[in-house]
Design a protein around this motif. Structure first.
Motif, PDB file in Angstrom:
ATOM      1  N   PRO A 206      47.757 -31.211 -42.478  1.00  0.00           N
ATOM      2  CA  PRO A 206      48.083 -31.720 -43.824  1.00  0.00           C
ATOM      3  C   PRO A 206      49.264 -30.994 -44.438  1.00  0.00           C
ATOM      4  O   PRO A 206      49.656 -29.909 -44.006  1.00  0.00           O
ATOM      5  CB  PRO A 206      46.790 -31.466 -44.611  1.00  0.00           C
ATOM      6  CG  PRO A 206      46.124 -30.339 -43.899  1.00  0.00           C
ATOM      7  CD  PRO A 206      46.483 -30.479 -42.457  1.00  0.00           C
ATOM      8  N   SER A 207      49.820 -31.595 -45.483  1.00  0.00           N
ATOM      9  CA  SER A 207      50.895 -30.984 -46.260  1.00  0.00           C
ATOM     10  C   SER A 207      50.494 -30.941 -47.726  1.00  0.00           C
ATOM     11  O   SER A 207      49.688 -31.753 -48.192  1.00  0.00           O
ATOM     12  CB  SER A 207      52.201 -31.765 -46.084  1.00  0.00           C
ATOM     13  OG  SER A 207      52.074 -33.082 -46.600  1.00  0.00           O
ATOM     14  N   PHE A 208      51.085 -29.986 -48.455  1.00  0.00           N
ATOM     15  CA  PHE A 208      50.754 -29.767 -49.863  1.00  0.00           C
ATOM     16  C   PHE A 208      52.049 -29.640 -50.648  1.00  0.00           C
ATOM     17  O   PHE A 208      52.886 -28.783 -50.352  1.00  0.00           O
ATOM     18  CB  PHE A 208      49.901 -28.508 -50.019  1.00  0.00           C
ATOM     19  CG  PHE A 208      48.606 -28.562 -49.262  1.00  0.00           C
ATOM     20  CD1 PHE A 208      47.447 -29.007 -49.873  1.00  0.00           C
ATOM     21  CD2 PHE A 208      48.562 -28.202 -47.922  1.00  0.00           C
ATOM     22  CE1 PHE A 208      46.252 -29.072 -49.158  1.00  0.00           C
ATOM     23  CE2 PHE A 208      47.377 -28.268 -47.197  1.00  0.00           C
ATOM     24  CZ  PHE A 208      46.224 -28.705 -47.814  1.00  0.00           C
ATOM     25  N   ALA A 237      55.313 -28.677 -29.034  1.00  0.00           N
ATOM     26  CA  ALA A 237      56.626 -28.657 -29.675  1.00  0.00           C
ATOM     27  C   ALA A 237      56.798 -29.742 -30.722  1.00  0.00           C
ATOM     28  O   ALA A 237      57.473 -29.550 -31.737  1.00  0.00           O
ATOM     29  CB  ALA A 237      57.712 -28.768 -28.614  1.00  0.00           C
ATOM     30  N   ASP A 238      56.185 -30.916 -30.495  1.00  0.00           N
ATOM     31  CA  ASP A 238      56.385 -32.038 -31.417  1.00  0.00           C
ATOM     32  C   ASP A 238      55.244 -32.174 -32.423  1.00  0.00           C
ATOM     33  O   ASP A 238      55.048 -33.228 -33.013  1.00  0.00           O
ATOM     34  CB  ASP A 238      56.547 -33.350 -30.646  1.00  0.00           C
ATOM     35  CG  ASP A 238      55.346 -33.668 -29.763  1.00  0.00           C
ATOM     36  OD1 ASP A 238      54.506 -32.770 -29.568  1.00  0.00           O
ATOM     37  OD2 ASP A 238      55.250 -34.809 -29.274  1.00  0.00           O
ATOM     38  N   ALA A 239      54.480 -31.117 -32.619  1.00  0.00           N
ATOM     39  CA  ALA A 239      53.362 -31.171 -33.569  1.00  0.00           C
ATOM     40  C   ALA A 239      53.876 -31.359 -34.993  1.00  0.00           C
ATOM     41  O   ALA A 239      54.962 -30.889 -35.353  1.00  0.00           O
ATOM     42  CB  ALA A 239      52.527 -29.902 -33.480  1.00  0.00           C
ATOM     43  N   ASN A 240      53.082 -32.041 -35.803  1.00  0.00           N
ATOM     44  CA  ASN A 240      53.360 -32.178 -37.226  1.00  0.00           C
ATOM     45  C   ASN A 240      52.839 -30.930 -37.911  1.00  0.00           C
ATOM     46  O   ASN A 240      51.655 -30.814 -38.203  1.00  0.00           O
ATOM     47  CB  ASN A 240      52.677 -33.434 -37.760  1.00  0.00           C
ATOM     48  CG  ASN A 240      52.878 -33.609 -39.247  1.00  0.00           C
ATOM     49  OD1 ASN A 240      53.806 -33.034 -39.823  1.00  0.00           O
ATOM     50  ND2 ASN A 240      52.020 -34.372 -39.875  1.00  0.00           N
ATOM     51  N   LEU A 241      53.711 -29.944 -38.147  1.00  0.00           N
ATOM     52  CA  LEU A 241      53.290 -28.640 -38.643  1.00  0.00           C
ATOM     53  C   LEU A 241      52.788 -28.738 -40.073  1.00  0.00           C
ATOM     54  O   LEU A 241      53.229 -29.588 -40.855  1.00  0.00           O
ATOM     55  CB  LEU A 241      54.457 -27.655 -38.578  1.00  0.00           C
ATOM     56  CG  LEU A 241      55.038 -27.365 -37.187  1.00  0.00           C
ATOM     57  CD1 LEU A 241      56.218 -26.413 -37.315  1.00  0.00           C
ATOM     58  CD2 LEU A 241      53.980 -26.790 -36.265  1.00  0.00           C
ATOM     59  N   PRO A 242      51.853 -27.838 -40.446  1.00  0.00           N
ATOM     60  CA  PRO A 242      51.443 -27.794 -41.855  1.00  0.00           C
ATOM     61  C   PRO A 242      52.630 -27.417 -42.722  1.00  0.00           C
ATOM     62  O   PRO A 242      53.463 -26.595 -42.335  1.00  0.00           O
ATOM     63  CB  PRO A 242      50.355 -26.717 -41.868  1.00  0.00           C
ATOM     64  CG  PRO A 242      50.612 -25.881 -40.656  1.00  0.00           C
ATOM     65  CD  PRO A 242      51.166 -26.816 -39.633  1.00  0.00           C
ATOM     66  N   CYS A 243      52.696 -28.015 -43.900  1.00  0.00           N
ATOM     67  CA  CYS A 243      53.817 -27.782 -44.816  1.00  0.00           C
ATOM     68  C   CYS A 243      53.266 -27.515 -46.211  1.00  0.00           C
ATOM     69  O   CYS A 243      52.419 -28.258 -46.713  1.00  0.00           O
ATOM     70  CB  CYS A 243      54.743 -28.996 -44.829  1.00  0.00           C
ATOM     71  SG  CYS A 243      56.147 -28.823 -45.948  1.00  0.00           S
ATOM     72  N   VAL A 244      53.726 -26.437 -46.831  1.00  0.00           N
ATOM     73  CA  VAL A 244      53.328 -26.078 -48.196  1.00  0.00           C
ATOM     74  C   VAL A 244      54.603 -25.849 -48.996  1.00  0.00           C
ATOM     75  O   VAL A 244      55.385 -24.939 -48.689  1.00  0.00           O
ATOM     76  CB  VAL A 244      52.447 -24.812 -48.205  1.00  0.00           C
ATOM     77  CG1 VAL A 244      52.022 -24.483 -49.641  1.00  0.00           C
ATOM     78  CG2 VAL A 244      51.218 -24.990 -47.316  1.00  0.00           C
ATOM     79  N   ARG A 276      52.010 -22.432 -36.699  1.00  0.00           N
ATOM     80  CA  ARG A 276      53.184 -22.142 -37.508  1.00  0.00           C
ATOM     81  C   ARG A 276      53.050 -22.862 -38.849  1.00  0.00           C
ATOM     82  O   ARG A 276      52.214 -23.738 -39.010  1.00  0.00           O
ATOM     83  CB  ARG A 276      54.453 -22.576 -36.785  1.00  0.00           C
ATOM     84  CG  ARG A 276      54.714 -21.838 -35.487  1.00  0.00           C
ATOM     85  CD  ARG A 276      55.892 -22.432 -34.777  1.00  0.00           C
ATOM     86  NE  ARG A 276      57.104 -22.318 -35.596  1.00  0.00           N
ATOM     87  CZ  ARG A 276      58.174 -23.111 -35.448  1.00  0.00           C
ATOM     88  NH1 ARG A 276      58.152 -24.072 -34.559  1.00  0.00           N
ATOM     89  NH2 ARG A 276      59.231 -22.943 -36.216  1.00  0.00           N
ATOM     90  N   LEU A 277      53.900 -22.479 -39.784  1.00  0.00           N
ATOM     91  CA  LEU A 277      53.807 -23.033 -41.138  1.00  0.00           C
ATOM     92  C   LEU A 277      55.202 -23.296 -41.684  1.00  0.00           C
ATOM     93  O   LEU A 277      56.089 -22.449 -41.580  1.00  0.00           O
ATOM     94  CB  LEU A 277      53.076 -22.046 -42.060  1.00  0.00           C
ATOM     95  CG  LEU A 277      53.057 -22.372 -43.556  1.00  0.00           C
ATOM     96  CD1 LEU A 277      52.237 -23.625 -43.820  1.00  0.00           C
ATOM     97  CD2 LEU A 277      52.509 -21.197 -44.354  1.00  0.00           C
ATOM     98  N   LEU A 278      55.389 -24.476 -42.272  1.00  0.00           N
ATOM     99  CA  LEU A 278      56.589 -24.772 -43.030  1.00  0.00           C
ATOM    100  C   LEU A 278      56.298 -24.434 -44.488  1.00  0.00           C
ATOM    101  O   LEU A 278      55.388 -24.987 -45.086  1.00  0.00           O
ATOM    102  CB  LEU A 278      56.971 -26.244 -42.889  1.00  0.00           C
ATOM    103  CG  LEU A 278      57.223 -26.744 -41.463  1.00  0.00           C
ATOM    104  CD1 LEU A 278      57.478 -28.256 -41.480  1.00  0.00           C
ATOM    105  CD2 LEU A 278      58.400 -26.028 -40.841  1.00  0.00           C
ATOM    106  N   GLN A 279      57.068 -23.512 -45.056  1.00  0.00           N
ATOM    107  CA  GLN A 279      56.779 -23.033 -46.409  1.00  0.00           C
ATOM    108  C   GLN A 279      58.080 -22.899 -47.189  1.00  0.00           C
ATOM    109  O   GLN A 279      59.060 -22.350 -46.695  1.00  0.00           O
ATOM    110  CB  GLN A 279      56.071 -21.677 -46.350  1.00  0.00           C
ATOM    111  CG  GLN A 279      55.688 -21.156 -47.708  1.00  0.00           C
ATOM    112  CD  GLN A 279      55.337 -19.671 -47.683  1.00  0.00           C
ATOM    113  OE1 GLN A 279      55.304 -19.050 -48.732  1.00  0.00           O
ATOM    114  NE2 GLN A 279      55.104 -19.090 -46.529  1.00  0.00           N
ATOM    115  N   LYS A 280      58.054 -23.425 -48.428  1.00  0.00           N
ATOM    116  CA  LYS A 280      59.269 -23.344 -49.231  1.00  0.00           C
ATOM    117  C   LYS A 280      58.952 -23.472 -50.719  1.00  0.00           C
ATOM    118  O   LYS A 280      58.164 -24.326 -51.123  1.00  0.00           O
ATOM    119  CB  LYS A 280      60.245 -24.454 -48.828  1.00  0.00           C
ATOM    120  CG  LYS A 280      61.596 -24.389 -49.537  1.00  0.00           C
ATOM    121  CD  LYS A 280      62.540 -25.460 -49.027  1.00  0.00           C
ATOM    122  CE  LYS A 280      63.899 -25.357 -49.712  1.00  0.00           C
ATOM    123  NZ  LYS A 280      64.845 -26.392 -49.227  1.00  0.00           N
TER     124      LYS A 280
END
Length: 302
Positions: A206-208, A237-244, A276-280
């Protein structure tokens, strides 16, 4: 139909009030109630006619064309599960005052008009939830408020508060690409991880966006959010990474392992091995014992 009922109320025959009426809903059903309710089982366009009579038998009539199968209205304390089961994908379900438990297995847009949800299960369904307060059930095996199993709905301006469970008191997400927008998570408590949200997967997370997390706690890792890859394997490699992104984390806590000098659990966010985590653009205030912890030190991607 509600517009036609209001029109029928206002009708009169030569300034005399309506005393009886007959309805034809255009789908083979009729009624003689002054203010009937009717559910169209099949999607379609129907012409609803009403004939009204005064006490001397004089009458008038009116009609309206209704497009059925798109909007469903659950009355106060009505049967939400029945409506969800009868609706077809991409219909909209409006939920009025009351508290409801429901299992959703099709893509529906569900909107709150004062309704609350309790222990919601999504299985293989997308669609959306908008404007609900959603909570778990401590007496029912401490179930999460919202469980997502291979489901990726969009959750908009919902509130998750005061729930308790073993994992993810607010949300338990398994292989879910759900998107949470402007949601609030407060004072949720999970015993084994993810005070507000526990998310586990191999390809989908999920993403937030613009969400707020306050006072959530866990007796293990992730006072607010816990992300884990299934079986702790490295994400493909092509996973939909969690994003916050653009979220606020205030006073979320996780239990620190005794005797360990450095913080090993994330008070706000904990990212498990191989994940891994996408965070910004997030804000962290007073989370204990640390804001964000990565088990294998992969860190963030922006």
């Amino acid at each position: 139909l509600h517009r036609l009922i209001r029109r029928q109320r206002q009708m009169c025959i030569r300034d005399r009030p309506v005393t009886t009426c007959t309805w034809n809903f255009g789908d083979g059903h009729t009624s003689s109630d002054l203010e009937p309710s009717h559910v169209f089982v099949n999607r379609g366009i129907y012409t609803v006619n009403v004939n009204v009579f005064d006490e001397d038998g004089r009458h008038g009539w009116t009609s309206v064309v209704i497009t059925a199968g798109h909007d469903w209205y659950v009355p106060r304390d009505g049967d939400l599960q029945d409506v969800v089961d009868r609706a077809i994908p991409h219909d909209t379900v409006f939920v009025t005052t009351g508290s409801y438990s429901v299992t959703v297995t099709k893509d529906l847009d569900m909107r709150s008009e004062g309704g609350q949800l309790k222990v919601v299960l999504y299985e293989g369904a997308n669609g959306s939830l908008k404007g609900f307060t959603i909570f778990g059930d401590e007496e029912d095996d401490k179930r999460s408020a919202l469980t997502l199993v291979k489901s990726s709905p969009t959750i908009i301006r919902c509130v998750f508060s005061g729930s308790e469970s073993m994992y993810g008191a607010g949300v338990y997400a398994l292989e879910s690409g759900a998107r949470f927008e402007e949601c609030t998570f407060s004072n949720n408590w999970a015993h084994l991880g993810g005070g507000a949200v526990y998310a586990v997967g191999t390809y989908t997370f999920p993403s937030f966006d613009a969400c707020e997390f306050r006072g959530n706690r866990s007796d293990a890792a992730g006072g607010a959010l816990l992300f884990r890859s299934l079986m702790d394997v490295t994400l493909v490699a092509d996973a939909n990474l969690p994003c916050v992104s653009s979220c606020i984390f205030v006073s979320n806590t996780a239990r620190q392992n005794p005797g360990i000098a450095e913080p090993m659990v994330g008070g706000a966010i904990h990212v498990g091995t191989g994940c891994r985590l996408l965070q910004k653009g997030n804000t962290f205030v007073g989370n204990m014992p640390a804001d964000v912890i990565y088990e294998d030190l992969l860190g963030s991607s922006f």
